[in-house]
Write an enzyme that holds these catalytic residues in place. Sequence first.
Site, mmCIF file in Angstrom:
data_model
loop_
_atom_site.group_PDB
_atom_site.id
_atom_site.type_symbol
_atom_site.label_atom_id
_atom_site.label_comp_id
_atom_site.label_asym_id
_atom_site.label_seq_id
_atom_site.Cartn_x
_atom_site.Cartn_y
_atom_site.Cartn_z
ATOM 1 N N ASP A 1 -0.139 1.950 -8.303
ATOM 2 C CA ASP A 1 0.467 1.178 -7.220
ATOM 3 C C ASP A 1 1.235 -0.005 -7.820
ATOM 4 O O ASP A 1 0.742 -0.692 -8.721
ATOM 5 C CB ASP A 1 -0.611 0.677 -6.252
ATOM 6 N N ILE A 2 2.431 -0.256 -7.291
ATOM 7 C CA ILE A 2 3.293 -1.309 -7.835
ATOM 8 C C ILE A 2 2.749 -2.702 -7.513
ATOM 9 O O ILE A 2 3.095 -3.675 -8.188
ATOM 10 C CB ILE A 2 4.740 -1.130 -7.291
ATOM 11 N N ASN B 1 -4.109 4.883 5.002
ATOM 12 C CA ASN B 1 -3.620 4.167 6.178
ATOM 13 C C ASN B 1 -2.754 5.106 7.005
ATOM 14 O O ASN B 1 -1.961 5.879 6.457
ATOM 15 C CB ASN B 1 -2.811 2.936 5.747
ATOM 16 N N GLY C 1 -1.430 -0.605 8.845
ATOM 17 C CA GLY C 1 -0.702 -1.212 7.735
ATOM 18 C C GLY C 1 0.053 -0.201 6.899
ATOM 19 O O GLY C 1 0.567 -0.551 5.834
ATOM 20 N N SER D 1 2.814 1.431 5.225
ATOM 21 C CA SER D 1 4.163 0.908 5.005
ATOM 22 C C SER D 1 5.110 1.948 4.414
ATOM 23 O O SER D 1 6.317 1.738 4.403
ATOM 24 C CB SER D 1 4.113 -0.320 4.094
ATOM 25 N N HIS E 1 -0.409 9.238 1.591
ATOM 26 C CA HIS E 1 -0.895 8.830 0.271
ATOM 27 C C HIS E 1 -2.333 8.372 0.378
ATOM 28 O O HIS E 1 -2.725 7.710 1.326
ATOM 29 C CB HIS E 1 -0.026 7.740 -0.355
ATOM 30 N N LEU E 2 -3.096 8.732 -0.635
ATOM 31 C CA LEU E 2 -4.500 8.359 -0.738
ATOM 32 C C LEU E 2 -4.612 7.256 -1.780
ATOM 33 O O LEU E 2 -4.304 7.469 -2.956
ATOM 34 C CB LEU E 2 -5.311 9.595 -1.151
HETATM 35 P P1 AMP Z 1 0.464 1.752 2.590
HETATM 36 O O1 AMP Z 1 0.621 0.291 2.916
HETATM 37 O O2 AMP Z 1 -0.885 2.328 2.848
HETATM 38 O O3 AMP Z 1 1.587 2.571 3.200
HETATM 39 O O4 AMP Z 1 0.631 1.845 1.019
HETATM 40 C C1 AMP Z 1 1.874 1.869 0.386
HETATM 41 C C2 AMP Z 1 1.615 1.454 -1.023
HETATM 42 O O5 AMP Z 1 2.737 1.809 -1.816
HETATM 43 C C3 AMP Z 1 1.431 -0.068 -1.195
HETATM 44 O O6 AMP Z 1 0.149 -0.315 -1.762
HETATM 45 C C4 AMP Z 1 2.565 -0.459 -2.127
HETATM 46 O O7 AMP Z 1 2.207 -1.459 -3.044
HETATM 47 C C5 AMP Z 1 2.897 0.852 -2.810
HETATM 48 N N1 AMP Z 1 4.250 0.954 -3.315
HETATM 49 C C6 AMP Z 1 5.391 0.586 -2.691
HETATM 50 N N2 AMP Z 1 6.457 0.849 -3.462
HETATM 51 C C7 AMP Z 1 5.972 1.408 -4.609
HETATM 52 C C8 AMP Z 1 6.578 1.888 -5.799
HETATM 53 N N3 AMP Z 1 7.906 1.876 -5.983
HETATM 54 N N4 AMP Z 1 5.767 2.356 -6.781
HETATM 55 C C9 AMP Z 1 4.421 2.372 -6.612
HETATM 56 N N5 AMP Z 1 3.808 1.955 -5.499
HETATM 57 C C10 AMP Z 1 4.562 1.471 -4.513
#
Ligand code: AMP
Length: 116
Positions: free
Chosen positions: A32-33, A89, A95, A97, A102-103
């Site tokens: 995760d970024i 989520n 939340g 986003s 994704h898990l």
């Molecule tokens: P959610 O909020 O459950 O939809 O999780 C989305 C996740 O994706 C968040 O934890 C972000 O930090 C992660 N994320 C967003 N952009 C990237 C990226 N380019 N590379 C890796 N993780 C990302």
Amino acid sequence: MSENNCLFCRILAGEVPSTKVYEDDRTYAFTDINPQAPTHFLIVPKEHIESLNDVTKGDEPLLGHMLRLAPKLANQVGIAESGFRTIINTGEESGQSVSHLHLHVLGGRSMAWPPG
Ligand code: AMP
Ligand code: ZN
């Protein structure tokens, strides 16, 4: 199936860089970024599925595969014994986003309950 403007489909296509944790024919895992724990990675299906609200009976093997990968990969990065949290989520109030299933797998620190 991929969606042009989906961030995780773009990661899967190699158009956006990511740090790979694991890959097979159906799934891809990457860090995760914006990590919320010392270890935080995401397991995503290679097929574009928006959320748990969109899964079908035909996706059951894929979902089972993703869940079984969590402890396997957690073990590989050394957080299986100490414990880890898995989160999916779904939808706005959760939340979510990124609209590609994704898990989350998080570990490496003690966690509170209930989540925020
Ligand atoms: P959610 O909020 O459950 O939809 O999780 C989305 C996740 O994706 C968040 O934890 C972000 O930090 C992660 N994320 C967003 N952009 C990237 C990226 N380019 N590379 C890796 N993780 C990302
Ligand atoms: Zn996608």
